[in-house]
Structure formats: C-alpha cells, structure tokens
Design a protein around this motif. Structure first.
Motif, PDB file in Angstrom:
ATOM      1  N   UNK A  75       2.981 -18.800 -22.334  1.00 31.32           N
ATOM      2  CA  UNK A  75       2.501 -19.958 -21.576  1.00 31.32           C
ATOM      3  C   UNK A  75       1.528 -19.571 -20.467  1.00 31.32           C
ATOM      4  N   UNK A  76       1.380 -18.269 -20.205  1.00 30.84           N
ATOM      5  CA  UNK A  76       0.502 -17.848 -19.127  1.00 30.84           C
ATOM      6  C   UNK A  76      -0.314 -16.630 -19.483  1.00 30.84           C
ATOM      7  N   UNK A  77      -1.469 -16.513 -18.835  1.00 27.55           N
ATOM      8  CA  UNK A  77      -2.312 -15.334 -18.992  1.00 27.55           C
ATOM      9  C   UNK A  77      -2.626 -14.802 -17.594  1.00 27.55           C
ATOM     10  N   UNK A  78      -2.296 -13.535 -17.373  1.00 27.11           N
ATOM     11  CA  UNK A  78      -2.557 -12.878 -16.099  1.00 27.11           C
ATOM     12  C   UNK A  78      -4.040 -12.554 -16.017  1.00 27.11           C
ATOM     13  N   UNK A  79      -4.692 -12.995 -14.923  1.00 27.57           N
ATOM     14  CA  UNK A  79      -6.140 -12.806 -14.826  1.00 27.57           C
ATOM     15  C   UNK A  79      -6.582 -11.990 -13.620  1.00 27.57           C
ATOM     16  N   UNK A  80      -5.870 -12.089 -12.507  1.00 29.84           N
ATOM     17  CA  UNK A  80      -6.288 -11.411 -11.268  1.00 29.84           C
ATOM     18  C   UNK A  80      -5.084 -10.880 -10.506  1.00 29.84           C
ATOM     19  N   UNK A  81      -5.274  -9.733  -9.868  1.00 29.73           N
ATOM     20  CA  UNK A  81      -4.300  -9.220  -8.909  1.00 29.73           C
ATOM     21  C   UNK A  81      -5.097  -8.816  -7.674  1.00 29.73           C
ATOM     22  N   UNK A  82      -4.811  -9.480  -6.553  1.00 35.51           N
ATOM     23  CA  UNK A  82      -5.540  -9.246  -5.307  1.00 35.51           C
ATOM     24  C   UNK A  82      -4.603  -8.603  -4.298  1.00 35.51           C
ATOM     25  N   UNK A  83      -5.071  -7.549  -3.636  1.00 32.55           N
ATOM     26  CA  UNK A  83      -4.261  -6.884  -2.630  1.00 32.55           C
ATOM     27  C   UNK A  83      -5.100  -6.705  -1.371  1.00 32.55           C
ATOM     28  N   UNK A  84      -4.619  -7.286  -0.270  1.00 37.16           N
ATOM     29  CA  UNK A  84      -5.314  -7.177   1.010  1.00 37.16           C
ATOM     30  C   UNK A  84      -4.440  -7.701   2.132  1.00 37.16           C
ATOM     31  N   UNK A  85      -4.713  -7.263   3.346  1.00 39.37           N
ATOM     32  CA  UNK A  85      -4.116  -7.850   4.531  1.00 39.37           C
ATOM     33  C   UNK A  85      -2.606  -7.998   4.508  1.00 39.37           C
ATOM     34  N   UNK A  86      -1.901  -7.046   3.915  1.00 34.64           N
ATOM     35  CA  UNK A  86      -0.444  -7.115   3.884  1.00 34.64           C
ATOM     36  C   UNK A  86       0.134  -8.049   2.844  1.00 34.64           C
ATOM     37  N   UNK A  87      -0.659  -8.372   1.827  1.00 33.66           N
ATOM     38  CA  UNK A  87      -0.238  -9.340   0.801  1.00 33.66           C
ATOM     39  C   UNK A  87      -0.774  -8.920  -0.563  1.00 33.66           C
ATOM     40  N   UNK A  88       0.016  -9.212  -1.592  1.00 28.16           N
ATOM     41  CA  UNK A  88      -0.475  -9.094  -2.962  1.00 28.16           C
ATOM     42  C   UNK A  88      -0.363 -10.470  -3.586  1.00 28.16           C
ATOM     43  N   UNK A  89      -1.433 -10.906  -4.246  1.00 30.12           N
ATOM     44  CA  UNK A  89      -1.392 -12.166  -4.975  1.00 30.12           C
ATOM     45  C   UNK A  89      -1.655 -11.883  -6.443  1.00 30.12           C
ATOM     46  N   UNK A  90      -0.788 -12.420  -7.273  1.00 34.59           N
ATOM     47  CA  UNK A  90      -0.878 -12.257  -8.723  1.00 34.59           C
ATOM     48  C   UNK A  90      -1.215 -13.634  -9.290  1.00 34.59           C
ATOM     49  N   UNK A  91      -2.368 -13.724  -9.953  1.00 34.99           N
ATOM     50  CA  UNK A  91      -2.876 -15.029 -10.395  1.00 34.99           C
ATOM     51  C   UNK A  91      -2.872 -15.130 -11.912  1.00 34.99           C
ATOM     52  N   UNK A  92      -2.263 -16.214 -12.379  1.00 32.76           N
ATOM     53  CA  UNK A  92      -2.200 -16.545 -13.800  1.00 32.76           C
ATOM     54  C   UNK A  92      -2.897 -17.883 -14.014  1.00 32.76           C
ATOM     55  N   UNK A  93      -3.312 -18.132 -15.240  1.00 30.15           N
ATOM     56  CA  UNK A  93      -3.628 -19.490 -15.679  1.00 30.15           C
ATOM     57  C   UNK A  93      -2.599 -19.815 -16.751  1.00 30.15           C
ATOM     58  N   UNK A  94      -2.086 -21.049 -16.703  1.00 30.45           N
ATOM     59  CA  UNK A  94      -0.977 -21.428 -17.572  1.00 30.45           C
ATOM     60  C   UNK A  94      -1.282 -22.713 -18.331  1.00 30.45           C
ATOM     61  N   UNK A  95      -0.479 -22.939 -19.363  1.00 28.65           N
ATOM     62  CA  UNK A  95      -0.590 -24.157 -20.174  1.00 28.65           C
ATOM     63  C   UNK A  95      -0.109 -25.362 -19.355  1.00 28.65           C
ATOM     64  N   UNK A  96      -0.556 -26.566 -19.706  1.00 29.03           N
ATOM     65  CA  UNK A  96      -0.202 -27.770 -18.926  1.00 29.03           C
ATOM     66  C   UNK A  96       1.289 -28.034 -18.788  1.00 29.03           C
ATOM     67  N   UNK A  97       2.103 -27.741 -19.772  1.00 30.80           N
ATOM     68  CA  UNK A  97       3.530 -28.082 -19.701  1.00 30.80           C
ATOM     69  C   UNK A  97       4.421 -26.929 -19.251  1.00 30.80           C
ATOM     70  N   UNK A  98       3.834 -25.912 -18.654  1.00 32.53           N
ATOM     71  CA  UNK A  98       4.603 -24.759 -18.198  1.00 32.53           C
ATOM     72  C   UNK A  98       5.532 -25.166 -17.048  1.00 32.53           C
ATOM     73  N   UNK A  99       6.752 -24.682 -17.103  1.00 35.67           N
ATOM     74  CA  UNK A  99       7.740 -24.955 -16.052  1.00 35.67           C
ATOM     75  C   UNK A  99       7.534 -23.967 -14.905  1.00 35.67           C
ATOM     76  N   UNK A 100       6.511 -24.233 -14.096  1.00 32.50           N
ATOM     77  CA  UNK A 100       6.164 -23.334 -13.003  1.00 32.50           C
ATOM     78  C   UNK A 100       7.321 -23.229 -12.004  1.00 32.50           C
ATOM     79  N   UNK A 101       7.907 -24.358 -11.648  1.00 34.60           N
ATOM     80  CA  UNK A 101       9.022 -24.356 -10.689  1.00 34.60           C
ATOM     81  C   UNK A 101      10.195 -23.542 -11.230  1.00 34.60           C
ATOM     82  N   UNK A 102      10.465 -23.672 -12.520  1.00 33.93           N
ATOM     83  CA  UNK A 102      11.565 -22.920 -13.129  1.00 33.93           C
ATOM     84  C   UNK A 102      11.306 -21.420 -13.109  1.00 33.93           C
TER      85      UNK A 102
END
Length: 135
Positions: A75-102
């Motif tokens: 349901x998801x494809x990993x596209x970006x991993x950003x690391x800076x300023x004491x934080x890492x952000x992992x970015x995916x794009x997902x299908x419309x019906x993905x249970x993101x909250x779950x």
C-alpha cells in the motif's frame, strides 16, 4: 525489481540536510496509484552538533524504517528519507484506502526507542518528492 537509491546533501536553516531518495520512482509512473503523502517524523535522542544521529541511533532508525515498510506493505512506496536538525523524516506515498492511522498506532506500540509522529495529506503530484529530486 529492487528500488534504486541516491544520496544528496544540502543545507536547511543553517544545518546540513541529508536526503536519501528513491530514484526508481522519479519518472512518476506510480503517482496515480499512490496519491497520498505520509511522513513519519522521528525526533533524534542525542543528535550531533550538526543535528545528525550517531551510529547506534542510525541502526535503530534503520530498524524503524524497515517496520514502516513492512506495515505499509504494497500500500506504500518509500520515496524520501530526510535527516536534519535533530529529526529524521521518512516519506511514503500510499494508496487512497491505506489505514494510515492504524499503521501509525501499530508503530507507536511497537517502537519503544523513538517517538513516532505521523502526518498524511493528499499530494497527487508528489510535490514534496520532486522538491528534493527535481523532475
């Protein structure tokens, strides 16, 4: 087929910004199928003076990233991993019906080493990805 990745470095707000990006999706062939951006932010515990993780924490972050990929599955494809300023952000794009909250709830229960923050929004043109990678 396995994804291909590249790494870049720039600056953001006076700090080094490391960008790992999936070059396998750069042609945009998956945009229509995965129109929602999901960013998982992981505040670092002991960032260096440059705001980057140490070796031990890098290992933990890698394990968390693997869990994210496992929980999102096809349901998801990993596209970006950003690391800076004491934080890492992992970015995916997902299908419309993905249970993101779950997925987020499951990650918060499973990951004990880091706080896992989550944000999702419609982004059918993958603006965030192309802001870092170019078209």
């Amino acid at each position: 087929m396995e994804d291909q990745w590249a790494v870049g470095q720039t600056e953001w707000e006076g700090h080094p910004l490391f960008v790992r990006f999936n070059t396998s999706v750069q042609d945009g062939h998956l945009k229509g199928e995965f129109p929602i951006k999901v960013g998982f932010a992981l505040p670092l515990h002991t960032p260096s003076s440059e705001g980057l993780p140490g070796e031990d924490e890098m290992e933990q972050l890698g394990e968390i990233e693997e869990l994210m990929e496992e929980y999102l599955g096809s349901d998801g494809v990993l596209v970006l991993v950003l690391t800076t300023g004491g934080m890492r952000e992992v970015i995916f794009y997902v299908r419309p019906n993905t249970d993101i909250a779950g997925v987020h709830k499951r990650l918060m229960a499973e990951v004990t080493s880091h706080e896992v923050q989550c944000m999702g929004e419609k982004e059918p043109e993958w603006d965030s990805y192309y802001a870092f990678v170019g078209e």
